[in-house]
Design a protein around this motif. Structure first.
Motif, PDB file in Angstrom:
ATOM      1  N   SER A 227     -16.483  22.161  -1.622  1.00 30.59           N
ATOM      2  CA  SER A 227     -16.426  23.187  -2.653  1.00 30.59           C
ATOM      3  C   SER A 227     -15.519  22.765  -3.804  1.00 30.59           C
ATOM      4  CB  SER A 227     -15.940  24.500  -2.041  1.00 30.59           C
ATOM      5  OG  SER A 227     -15.984  25.541  -2.977  1.00 30.59           O
ATOM      6  N   ILE A 228     -14.389  22.116  -3.480  1.00 35.74           N
ATOM      7  CA  ILE A 228     -13.468  21.631  -4.517  1.00 35.74           C
ATOM      8  C   ILE A 228     -14.160  20.592  -5.393  1.00 35.74           C
ATOM      9  CG2 ILE A 228     -11.412  20.184  -4.860  1.00 35.74           C
ATOM     10  CD1 ILE A 228     -10.156  21.715  -2.493  1.00 35.74           C
ATOM     11  N   LEU A 229     -14.888  19.692  -4.775  1.00 32.64           N
ATOM     12  CA  LEU A 229     -15.584  18.657  -5.538  1.00 32.64           C
ATOM     13  C   LEU A 229     -16.669  19.272  -6.419  1.00 32.64           C
ATOM     14  CD1 LEU A 229     -15.909  15.770  -2.930  1.00 32.64           C
ATOM     15  CD2 LEU A 229     -14.292  15.985  -4.827  1.00 32.64           C
ATOM     16  N   GLU A 230     -17.378  20.272  -5.909  1.00 36.30           N
ATOM     17  CA  GLU A 230     -18.404  20.940  -6.718  1.00 36.30           C
ATOM     18  C   GLU A 230     -17.786  21.552  -7.971  1.00 36.30           C
ATOM     19  OE1 GLU A 230     -20.358  23.787  -4.269  1.00 36.30           O
ATOM     20  OE2 GLU A 230     -21.346  22.281  -3.002  1.00 36.30           O
ATOM     21  N   THR A 231     -16.634  22.209  -7.794  1.00 36.25           N
ATOM     22  CA  THR A 231     -15.956  22.812  -8.942  1.00 36.25           C
ATOM     23  C   THR A 231     -15.537  21.741  -9.941  1.00 36.25           C
ATOM     24  OG1 THR A 231     -15.136  24.640  -7.580  1.00 36.25           O
ATOM     25  CG2 THR A 231     -13.980  24.217  -9.649  1.00 36.25           C
ATOM     26  N   ALA A 232     -14.977  20.652  -9.431  1.00 36.83           N
ATOM     27  CA  ALA A 232     -14.538  19.575 -10.324  1.00 36.83           C
ATOM     28  C   ALA A 232     -15.710  18.986 -11.104  1.00 36.83           C
ATOM     29  CB  ALA A 232     -13.843  18.494  -9.502  1.00 36.83           C
TER      30      ALA A 232
END
Length: 345
Positions: A227-232
């Protein structure tokens, strides 16, 4: 050892059909569910044999005293005894241990209560407080260690019995190390093992619960990483702005803190403070979602990005550029400026 008792209730929660195992509430602030000694300490605590200190710690790595060990051994197998008044608080337990033969006649009156206990002394106390009932006779006439001659002759039968029962063991090199001091964690293990199958079954339940808990935690961490990577990745193309920490524009640490805050993770605003506040790992250990730090315009970690895998990281590079990817080991710039890496999950 007055203090807070550790709770041991295990529970199973359901979340979208998924079983999530909740670990016991860890009242001892210095013991984690996955510590090698946690199940033993928790088992004894559920029996009100061991307690923590007034600051909610258990201090597992501290050396245990003779008085403390004897008190625990007596409490584990016999009716509770009132602390003595007008003399050392453990004296009534000491007298009980003396009556059981766990310590020698008259030893209670002269023993240095606060002195550390050794492994051979612990063996004698465990066997003495257990009594003969329920003890199996060792099959071998002698327990042999390479340093058996270092065990006091009077203690050898007790060492033999304690090892035969599985309460204590030797070291990989074949030594018993009789004079080694015993920590509070080690004492908890010895005592729990001496209580037999019921106590050990409880320990195994706790270990299994810890394993299930860790599996759940790892699965949740993996989802959070994704999820963090998707946001980034959604923020690619946003221009660099010095001091920026919103989608109107980012600097390097503003980009990282913004991404993480969307997932409930707060870190200090500057790259240097962020580096100090996180768990350091080597560059070889990098996994997607970890942070990578570089030394830029000043000494120390002055630039930060989020590792995405395949030797790439995403960051807000510099004035005139946008949020984008670069190679961690780019020989023309980032490679020579690598400073370190950190894990936040």
């Amino acid at each position: 050892m007055a203090g807070v008792i550790l709770g041991v209730t295990l529970s199973v929660l359901t979340s979208g059909g998924l079983q999530v195992w909740a670990m016991p509430e860890m009242t001892f602030s210095d013991i984690k569910p996955t510590d090698w000694h946690a199940g033993y300490v928790m088992t004894l605590s559920s029996m009100d044999v061991v307690r923590g200190y007034s600051d909610s710690t258990f201090k597992p790595n501290e050396i245990i005293s003779k008085a403390e060990f004897i008190v625990l051994a007596v409490k584990a197998r016999h009716d509770d005894i009132m602390p003595a008044s007008g003399e050392h608080w453990a004296m009534n337990y000491m007298r009980k241990a003396e009556a059981l033969g766990a310590i020698g006649p008259g030893e209670a009156a002269v023993m240095k209560m606060n002195a550390s206990i050794t492994r051979e002394e612990a063996a004698r106390i465990l066997v003495g407080t257990a009594g003969e009932e329920g003890l199996e006779q060792p099959a071998d006439p002698l327990t042999v260690f390479s340093d058996m001659e270092d065990v006091k002759e009077a203690n050898r039968p007790y060492v033999h019995q304690a090892v035969a029962q599985g309460w204590l063991s030797g070291y990989p090199g074949g030594e018993f190390r009789p004079a080694n001091e015993v920590t509070r964690a080690e004492a908890s293990v010895m005592l729990t093992k001496s209580l037999g199958d019921g106590a050990m079954s409880r320990v195994e339940e706790m270990k299994a619960a810890a394993a299930r808990y860790m599996e759940t935690q790892e699965a949740e961490a993996e989802k959070l990483r994704e999820s963090i990577l998707e946001t980034a990745l959604e923020l690619q193309g946003i221009p660099y702005r010095r001091g920026g920490s919103t989608p109107a524009g980012f600097d390097c640490s503003g980009f990282v803190t913004y991404v993480l805050e969307q997932h409930g993770i707060s870190l200090p605003r500057s790259s240097a403070a962020m580096y100090r506040a996180t768990e350091r790992i080597s560059m070889d250990e990098l996994e997607p979602g970890d942070l990578v730090f570089f030394q830029g315009y000043q000494s120390g970690p002055s630039h930060v990005g989020i590792y995405v895998g395949n030797n790439e990281f995403i960051h807000a590079p510099s004035s005139g550029r946008t949020v984008s990817f670069d190679q961690v080991d780019d020989p023309s710039y980032w490679g020579p400026r690598q400073y370190g890496a950190a894990r936040i999950l």
